[in-house]
Each structure stands twice: as structure tokens, then as C-alpha cells.
Motif scaffolding. Structure first.
Motif, PDB file in Angstrom:
ATOM      1  N   VAL A  10       0.848  -1.206   0.000  1.00  0.00           N
ATOM      2  CA  VAL A  10       0.000   0.000   0.000  1.00  0.00           C
ATOM      3  C   VAL A  10       0.876   1.246   0.000  1.00  0.00           C
ATOM      4  N   ILE A  11       1.922   1.245   0.819  1.00  0.00           N
ATOM      5  CA  ILE A  11       2.827   2.395   0.868  1.00  0.00           C
ATOM      6  C   ILE A  11       3.528   2.574  -0.476  1.00  0.00           C
ATOM      7  N   CYS A  12       4.021   1.482  -1.047  1.00  0.00           N
ATOM      8  CA  CYS A  12       4.709   1.563  -2.344  1.00  0.00           C
ATOM      9  C   CYS A  12       3.759   1.998  -3.452  1.00  0.00           C
ATOM     10  N   LEU A  13       2.523   1.548  -3.409  1.00  0.00           N
ATOM     11  CA  LEU A  13       1.532   1.974  -4.396  1.00  0.00           C
ATOM     12  C   LEU A  13       1.245   3.467  -4.250  1.00  0.00           C
ATOM     13  N   GLY A  14       1.198   3.946  -3.013  1.00  0.00           N
ATOM     14  CA  GLY A  14       1.025   5.378  -2.778  1.00  0.00           C
ATOM     15  C   GLY A  14       2.180   6.182  -3.355  1.00  0.00           C
ATOM     16  N   ILE A  15       3.404   5.692  -3.168  1.00  0.00           N
ATOM     17  CA  ILE A  15       4.574   6.356  -3.753  1.00  0.00           C
ATOM     18  C   ILE A  15       4.448   6.398  -5.269  1.00  0.00           C
ATOM     19  N   LEU A  16       4.059   5.280  -5.850  1.00  0.00           N
ATOM     20  CA  LEU A  16       3.890   5.214  -7.298  1.00  0.00           C
ATOM     21  C   LEU A  16       2.832   6.187  -7.788  1.00  0.00           C
ATOM     22  N   PHE A  17       1.725   6.287  -7.063  1.00  0.00           N
ATOM     23  CA  PHE A  17       0.665   7.229  -7.445  1.00  0.00           C
ATOM     24  C   PHE A  17       1.168   8.668  -7.415  1.00  0.00           C
ATOM     25  N   LEU A  19       4.365   9.718  -7.704  1.00  0.00           N
ATOM     26  CA  LEU A  19       5.369   9.912  -8.748  1.00  0.00           C
ATOM     27  C   LEU A  19       4.763   9.937 -10.144  1.00  0.00           C
ATOM     28  N   ALA A  20       3.659   9.218 -10.328  1.00  0.00           N
ATOM     29  CA  ALA A  20       2.999   9.170 -11.638  1.00  0.00           C
ATOM     30  C   ALA A  20       1.944  10.263 -11.787  1.00  0.00           C
ATOM     31  N   ASN A  21       1.807  11.111 -10.759  1.00  0.00           N
ATOM     32  CA  ASN A  21       0.795  12.173 -10.771  1.00  0.00           C
ATOM     33  C   ASN A  21      -0.603  11.621 -11.029  1.00  0.00           C
ATOM     34  N   ALA A  22      -0.951  10.582 -10.299  1.00  0.00           N
ATOM     35  CA  ALA A  22      -2.267   9.966 -10.441  1.00  0.00           C
ATOM     36  C   ALA A  22      -3.354  10.947 -10.023  1.00  0.00           C
ATOM     37  N   ASN A  23      -4.526  10.773 -10.577  1.00  0.00           N
ATOM     38  CA  ASN A  23      -5.674  11.628 -10.296  1.00  0.00           C
ATOM     39  C   ASN A  23      -6.113  11.431  -8.843  1.00  0.00           C
ATOM     40  N   GLN A  24      -5.873  12.421  -8.005  1.00  0.00           N
ATOM     41  CA  GLN A  24      -6.173  12.321  -6.580  1.00  0.00           C
ATOM     42  C   GLN A  24      -7.677  12.288  -6.289  1.00  0.00           C
ATOM     43  N   THR A  25      -8.492  12.650  -7.269  1.00  0.00           N
ATOM     44  CA  THR A  25      -9.939  12.607  -7.048  1.00  0.00           C
ATOM     45  C   THR A  25     -10.526  11.236  -7.360  1.00  0.00           C
ATOM     46  N   ASN A  26      -9.723  10.348  -7.944  1.00  0.00           N
ATOM     47  CA  ASN A  26     -10.175   8.988  -8.202  1.00  0.00           C
ATOM     48  C   ASN A  26     -10.363   8.277  -6.875  1.00  0.00           C
ATOM     49  N   MET A  27     -11.430   7.500  -6.760  1.00  0.00           N
ATOM     50  CA  MET A  27     -11.780   6.862  -5.504  1.00  0.00           C
ATOM     51  C   MET A  27     -10.702   5.872  -5.040  1.00  0.00           C
ATOM     52  N   ILE A  28     -10.140   5.103  -5.948  1.00  0.00           N
ATOM     53  CA  ILE A  28      -9.120   4.116  -5.586  1.00  0.00           C
ATOM     54  C   ILE A  28      -7.836   4.818  -5.149  1.00  0.00           C
ATOM     55  N   VAL A  29      -7.419   5.807  -5.930  1.00  0.00           N
ATOM     56  CA  VAL A  29      -6.204   6.553  -5.594  1.00  0.00           C
ATOM     57  C   VAL A  29      -6.380   7.244  -4.243  1.00  0.00           C
ATOM     58  N   PHE A  31      -8.343   6.403  -1.769  1.00  0.00           N
ATOM     59  CA  PHE A  31      -8.363   5.391  -0.708  1.00  0.00           C
ATOM     60  C   PHE A  31      -6.950   4.941  -0.356  1.00  0.00           C
ATOM     61  N   VAL A  32      -6.153   4.613  -1.371  1.00  0.00           N
ATOM     62  CA  VAL A  32      -4.781   4.161  -1.138  1.00  0.00           C
ATOM     63  C   VAL A  32      -3.953   5.267  -0.496  1.00  0.00           C
ATOM     64  N   MET A  33      -4.118   6.504  -0.970  1.00  0.00           N
ATOM     65  CA  MET A  33      -3.353   7.618  -0.424  1.00  0.00           C
ATOM     66  C   MET A  33      -3.751   7.904   1.028  1.00  0.00           C
ATOM     67  N   ASP A  34      -5.031   7.782   1.354  1.00  0.00           N
ATOM     68  CA  ASP A  34      -5.469   7.985   2.742  1.00  0.00           C
ATOM     69  C   ASP A  34      -4.829   6.956   3.677  1.00  0.00           C
ATOM     70  N   ILE A  35      -4.842   5.701   3.257  1.00  0.00           N
ATOM     71  CA  ILE A  35      -4.225   4.655   4.065  1.00  0.00           C
ATOM     72  C   ILE A  35      -2.721   4.885   4.159  1.00  0.00           C
ATOM     73  N   GLY A  36      -2.098   5.231   3.040  1.00  0.00           N
ATOM     74  CA  GLY A  36      -0.660   5.494   3.033  1.00  0.00           C
ATOM     75  C   GLY A  36      -0.278   6.652   3.931  1.00  0.00           C
ATOM     76  N   ARG A  37      -1.058   7.730   3.886  1.00  0.00           N
ATOM     77  CA  ARG A  37      -0.785   8.885   4.758  1.00  0.00           C
ATOM     78  C   ARG A  37      -0.882   8.486   6.230  1.00  0.00           C
ATOM     79  N   TRP A  38      -1.898   7.676   6.544  1.00  0.00           N
ATOM     80  CA  TRP A  38      -2.071   7.252   7.930  1.00  0.00           C
ATOM     81  C   TRP A  38      -0.912   6.347   8.372  1.00  0.00           C
TER      82      TRP A  38
END
Length: 80
Positions: A10-17, A19-29, A31-38
Motif C-alpha cells: 500500500v505504501i509503495c503503491l502510494g509512492i507510485l501514485f 510519482l505518476a501524478n495519479a488523479n487524486q480525485t479517483n476513488m481508488i487513488v 483510498f490508497v493515499m489515505d491509508i498510506g498517509r495514515w
């Protein structure tokens, strides 16, 4: 060990998101970023950098390594 691997992924996926400038408004992105931040809260601003992407890479990367190390040690102790 499966829990540790899941947390690190989850942390590595957050890093990837980030670095890839993933759309932060996407529900999956989001969710992963919220968990990663926590999960990385204790490691936030461990190293300060002007570039946000580099800061996330370094700080979250350290968090992933620490989680992997501690989780592996706990799994090893549980197997005894």
C-alpha cells in the motif's frame, strides 16, 4: 508476514501514485493515499525537501523499509 507485505505494498503503491501524478480525485487513488498517509504519519517530514515527489519517495520509502523490517522480525518471533 502477509499483513506486513500488504502494508508495504500500500505504501509503495502510494509512492507510485504520487510519482505518476495519479488523479487524486479517483476513488481508488484517494483510498490508497489515505491509508498510506495514515501508515506513514510518524515518518512525515522526516526529511524535508522542496520537491514534494522526492519527499514522498524518501519519507514513505523509509516507512516501507521500517514496516518490512519490524514485520519480518515479528513474524520470525511468532514462528518460534
Amino acid at each position: 508476514m502477509a499483513i506486513t507485505v500488504t502494508l508495504v505494498l500500500v505504501i509503495c503503491l502510494g509512492i507510485l501514485f504520487v510519482l505518476a501524478n495519479a488523479n487524486q480525485t479517483n476513488m481508488i487513488v484517494d483510498f490508497v493515499m489515505d491509508i498510506g498517509r495514515w501508515l506513514t504519519t510518524p515518518f512525515q517530514n522526516l526529511f524535508w525537501m522542496q520537491n514534494r515527489d522526492q519527499a514522498v519517495l524518501v519519507n514513505w520509502g523509509i516507512a516501507a523499509v521500517v514496516y518490512l523490517f519490524v514485520g519480518s522480525a515479528l513474524a520470525r518471533l511468532a514462528r518460534r
